[in-house]
Write a protein that holds these residues in place. Structure first.
Motif, short mmCIF file in Angstrom:
data_model
loop_
_atom_site.label_atom_id
_atom_site.label_comp_id
_atom_site.label_asym_id
_atom_site.label_seq_id
_atom_site.Cartn_x
_atom_site.Cartn_y
_atom_site.Cartn_z
N TYR A 81 -3.35 1.04 8.15
CA TYR A 81 -3.27 1.58 6.79
C TYR A 81 -4.04 2.88 6.40
O TYR A 81 -4.70 3.07 7.06
CB TYR A 81 -4.07 0.14 5.82
CG TYR A 81 -3.78 0.72 4.41
CD1 TYR A 81 -2.74 0.07 3.81
CD2 TYR A 81 -4.61 1.43 3.77
CE1 TYR A 81 -2.63 0.39 2.52
CE2 TYR A 81 -4.71 1.72 2.35
CZ TYR A 81 -3.68 1.12 1.71
OH TYR A 81 -3.59 1.62 0.46
N PHE A 82 -2.99 3.65 5.89
CA PHE A 82 -3.61 4.90 5.72
C PHE A 82 -3.60 5.14 4.33
O PHE A 82 -3.21 4.62 3.43
CB PHE A 82 -2.75 5.98 6.58
CG PHE A 82 -2.73 5.56 7.85
CD1 PHE A 82 -3.65 6.00 8.67
CD2 PHE A 82 -1.50 5.21 8.40
CE1 PHE A 82 -3.59 5.78 10.14
CE2 PHE A 82 -1.51 4.79 9.80
CZ PHE A 82 -2.35 5.16 10.74
N TYR A 83 -4.66 6.37 3.89
CA TYR A 83 -4.64 6.75 2.59
C TYR A 83 -3.33 6.87 1.72
O TYR A 83 -2.37 7.76 2.48
CB TYR A 83 -5.38 7.91 2.42
CG TYR A 83 -6.66 7.99 3.13
CD1 TYR A 83 -7.69 7.22 2.68
CD2 TYR A 83 -7.09 8.71 4.02
CE1 TYR A 83 -8.89 7.06 3.24
CE2 TYR A 83 -8.05 8.72 4.97
CZ TYR A 83 -9.19 7.86 4.30
OH TYR A 83 -10.32 7.87 5.15
N ASP A 84 -3.11 5.98 0.84
CA ASP A 84 -1.47 6.13 0.44
C ASP A 84 -1.37 7.27 -0.56
O ASP A 84 -0.29 7.31 -1.13
CB ASP A 84 -1.16 4.77 -0.33
CG ASP A 84 -2.28 4.37 -1.45
OD1 ASP A 84 -2.91 5.11 -1.73
OD2 ASP A 84 -1.98 2.98 -1.69
N TYR A 85 -2.30 8.10 -1.02
CA TYR A 85 -2.16 9.02 -1.91
C TYR A 85 -2.00 10.37 -0.96
O TYR A 85 -1.57 11.37 -1.80
CB TYR A 85 -3.53 9.26 -2.66
CG TYR A 85 -4.73 9.33 -1.95
CD1 TYR A 85 -5.23 10.40 -1.54
CD2 TYR A 85 -5.39 8.29 -1.59
CE1 TYR A 85 -6.49 10.51 -0.70
CE2 TYR A 85 -6.68 8.30 -0.96
CZ TYR A 85 -7.11 9.66 -0.48
OH TYR A 85 -8.27 9.65 0.31
N GLN A 100 -0.73 9.94 14.53
CA GLN A 100 -2.16 10.24 14.31
C GLN A 100 -2.86 9.85 15.55
O GLN A 100 -3.99 10.79 15.61
CB GLN A 100 -2.58 9.72 12.87
CG GLN A 100 -2.82 8.41 12.79
CD GLN A 100 -4.03 7.73 13.54
OE1 GLN A 100 -4.99 8.17 13.39
NE2 GLN A 100 -4.02 6.54 14.08
N ARG A 125 -6.58 12.32 -7.17
CA ARG A 125 -5.25 11.84 -7.43
C ARG A 125 -5.18 10.60 -7.92
O ARG A 125 -4.16 9.72 -7.90
CB ARG A 125 -4.29 11.79 -6.08
CG ARG A 125 -4.25 12.99 -5.56
CD ARG A 125 -3.55 13.24 -4.19
NE ARG A 125 -3.41 14.69 -3.85
CZ ARG A 125 -2.66 15.00 -2.69
NH1 ARG A 125 -2.26 14.10 -1.85
NH2 ARG A 125 -2.71 16.21 -2.29
N LYS A 181 -9.75 -1.75 3.02
CA LYS A 181 -8.37 -1.42 3.61
C LYS A 181 -8.35 -0.81 4.90
O LYS A 181 -7.42 -0.70 5.50
CB LYS A 181 -7.65 -0.39 2.57
CG LYS A 181 -7.67 -0.85 1.15
CD LYS A 181 -6.49 -0.38 0.37
CE LYS A 181 -6.07 -1.24 -0.81
NZ LYS A 181 -5.08 -0.66 -1.59
N THR A 209 -9.29 1.91 6.24
CA THR A 209 -8.80 3.07 6.49
C THR A 209 -10.18 3.70 7.54
O THR A 209 -9.85 5.00 7.98
CB THR A 209 -8.70 4.01 5.41
OG1 THR A 209 -9.65 3.60 4.49
CG2 THR A 209 -7.33 3.69 4.72
N ASN A 213 -9.63 4.34 11.33
CA ASN A 213 -9.12 5.65 11.41
C ASN A 213 -10.00 6.67 11.75
O ASN A 213 -9.78 7.74 12.40
CB ASN A 213 -7.86 5.98 10.71
CG ASN A 213 -6.91 4.97 10.49
OD1 ASN A 213 -6.58 4.32 11.59
ND2 ASN A 213 -6.43 4.33 9.27
N LYS A 254 -12.35 7.86 15.84
CA LYS A 254 -12.36 9.34 16.28
C LYS A 254 -13.62 9.83 16.53
O LYS A 254 -14.73 9.04 15.93
CB LYS A 254 -11.50 10.22 15.20
CG LYS A 254 -10.14 9.68 14.93
CD LYS A 254 -9.44 10.53 14.05
CE LYS A 254 -7.94 10.27 14.19
NZ LYS A 254 -7.48 8.98 13.54
#
Ligand SMILES: Nc1ncnc2c1ncn2[C@@H]1O[C@H](COP(=O)(O)OP(=O)(O)O)[C@@H](O)[C@H]1O
Ligand SMILES: [Mg+2]
Lengths: 321, 256
Positions: A90-94, A151, B18, B81, B83, B86, B90
């Protein structure tokens, strides 16, 4: 030197209530050689993701040693040369695809020019051209998976760790991913990927490790695992009375008006075929059946699972989740 | 290494920038600050004073709301979530992640505050009030308080659920504004243990009233520069301590 070496890795989860313990990894040992594609195979809940999280330092092992290029995996620096695709990423959806890749790149020490080139090349390579400026909330699961691979490759890593990379991909996506993984091996990279689907492995891996209930069951070259495993022979015939056939060979099965006879060795083939012809039967086919990875896998799972040998074994394609 | 922290901070800022909720809260802050003009029509007395009084209160309220919500949400969501996988897979240390998050949140608060303050200044000027350096100081002190609140919510959201984080952070915020009662307790309590206990709490809990100089601004009374100086030091020390604890918790955390 090995790309990855895991020695006696153990991990226990504690549930918050009742102080219950789950022994999820019970002493994992595995070795990934440089430049190979290693398939980490096991059913859901076997402990693949847990093992991978320990490699990347997301989970702290209770016991055991993990070496990447001979260095302890716990060090932050060990992750400089690793590319990782999580399970169901899941990646930042914004963000847009391009923004996410730039963000990922900014977590490595890359020059601005390098980043620009790699982002452009990877968007093309994973098949996201035309979608690079779309916000990720509008991405399908397959597109997210492709972006996840991009990525993971952003810093041109030597060692790729992919957790269930084929899940969520359609047949075209699977084929593309296979092509990318094979071309990465051509470039001398090491790929370690997990899957609970055997077909994903059979087409490409050099070696597999089979994990079941938190323990390694087998590890070895795919060709060795398969050739070492017993083969059998199969004669398919028709137009013969079952009564007659039973006299020739007791071990047969009937399917769609045809009979399938299973023989353990090739020395009996001629004799059985002759007898069938002699009884006015028709030979439809004589097959040499090799044990597939799938058969090995189900054998390892023990007698609790139905035996699935034979050419008409039930298909196990598809995502069982 | 600094680049990585910066990348995480900028991305955190982007996330709030955002988010529609962010704009909504900034918008309401401005709206309520300006509606104080209405109140000033209805009340007798110094219109500018009323405008400042209620306007600053409105900005304060909405900024605190933004600080609590974004502070809790941004880290928790990152973990929930996944994230965070990710980033931490790294070459980024957990320390860098927390520091980057904090700086990103600080940047978010600065932007929200600057937007509200800018429009507020404009409005005061249009209403005939002069430029007041003390109001700048008020906003600066409010910014320090917001940073403390953000650091508190960051600490809680690094190990518990958003709802609990919210309850804890709001409680600490409220307690932080009635810290003077602890001194009263000290006088009432007779058992030495409880005396020391309240004393310890007094030093441990955030004394947010230190950053509240609204009365001095609205009444236009003198401010002691030393008090301001020590409040700034207090804020920095408190934030550093909170970040250190958050980092220590985060370093030990398993991401399941
Ligand atoms: N947080 C957790 N608490 C308790 N058990 C867990 C937790 N996470 C995973 N497990 C259990 O650990 C086992 C291994 O999980 P996992 O590594 O995700 O398996 P795989 O990736 O092979 O499907 C599963 O049985 C799962 O139920
Ligand atoms: Mg898994």
């Amino acid at each position: 030197m090995k790309a990855l070496e895991i020695k006696d890795l153990k991990k226990t989860f504690h549930s918050n209530f009742l102080f219950k313990k789950y022994r999820v990894l019970k002493g994992i040992n595995l070795n990934v050689e440089k430049g190979e594609i290693y398939g980490f195979l096991g059913p859901n809940g076997a402990g693949k993701t847990t093992t991978i999280k320990c490699i990347l330092g997301l989970l702290f092992p209770d016991q055991g040693e993990i070496l990447i290029d001979g260095q302890p995996a716990a060090a932050v620096a060990s992750r400089c040369r690793i590319g990782f695709l999580p399970e169901n990423p899941y990646f930042y959806d914004y963000l847009s695809a391009r923004e996410l890749l730039f963000f990922s790149a900014s977590l490595f020490n890359l020059t601005a020019a390098e980043v620009r080139d790699r982002v452009a090349a990877l968007i093309h390579q994973v098949g996201l051209s035309g979608h690079q400026d779309l916000k990720l909330r509008k991405f399908s699961k397959g597109m997210i998976q492709r972006l996840g691979l991009a990525q993971a490759l952003i810093h041109n890593p030597d060692f790729l760790i992919l957790d269930e990379p084929f899940s969520g991909l359609d047949p075209i996506g699977r084929k593309d991913l296979r092509t990318i993984i094979l071309s990465l091996r051509e470039q001398g990279k090491t790929i370690f990927f997990s899957s609970h689907i055997l077909q994903d492995m059979e087409m490409m891996v050099d070696r597999v490790g089979i994990i079941l209930n938190g323990s390694m069951r087998r590890e070895g070259k795919l060709s060795e695992l398969i050739s070492r495993s017993t083969q059998y022979y199969e004669i398919i015939c028709s137009h013969i009375a079952e009564k007659e056939l039973a006299k020739i060979q007791a071990n047969f099965a009937c399917r769609d008006g045809q009979y399938s006879i299973t023989l353990a060795s090739d020395s009996d083939i001629n004799q059985v075929v002759e007898s069938i012809i002699h009884n006015n039967g028709r030979i439809v086919a004589v097959n040499q059946v090799k044990m597939t990875l799938e058969d090995i896998f189900f054998n390892e799972m023990g007698p609790s699972r139905p035996a699935t040998t034979g050419p008409h074994r039930p298909a196990t394609t598809g995502d069982s989740r | 290494m600094k680049m990585k922290i910066k990348a995480i901070a900028v991305n955190t800022f982007k996330e709030s920038a955002r988010n529609k909720m962010f704009y909504l809260l900034v918008f309401f802050g401005i709206l309520f600050a300006l509606s104080s003009k209405l109140i000033s029509f209805l009340t007798l007395g110094d219109a500018i004073k009323v405008l400042k009084d209620t306007g600053l209160a409105a900005i304060n309220f909405f900024c605190v709301l933004i600080a609590i919500f974004t502070g809790i949400n941004l880290v928790y969501k990152e973990i929930e979530k996944k994230t965070v996988f990710n980033i931490l897979s790294k070459p980024v240390s957990r320390d860098q992640f927390i520091i980057g998050k904090f700086l990103g949140l600080a940047l978010t608060m600065l932007t929200a505050l600057a937007a509200m303050a800018g429009i507020f200044f404009l409005f005061v000027a249009l209403s005939g009030g002069g430029f007041d350096l003390k109001i700048i100081l008020y906003f600066f002190m409010l910014f320090l308080e917001l940073l403390v609140i953000v650091a508190i919510s960051l600490l809680f959201s690094s190990f518990t659920t958003p709802i609990l984080s919210f309850i804890f952070t709001v409680s600490l915020y409220l307690i932080g504004h009635i810290m003077w009662t602890f001194n009263e307790f000290k006088l009432i309590l007779r058992v030495p243990f409880w005396k020391y206990f309240t004393q310890a709490l007094y030093y441990l809990l955030p004394n947010l009233d230190k950053f509240n100089i609204k009365n001095e601004v609205v009444m236009n009374t003198a401010l002691n520069p030393w008090t301001i100086f020590f409040s700034v030091l207090y804020a920095l020390a408190y934030i550093l301590a909170l970040l250190a604890v958050t980092i220590l918790i985060f370093r030990k955390r398993d991401f399941q």
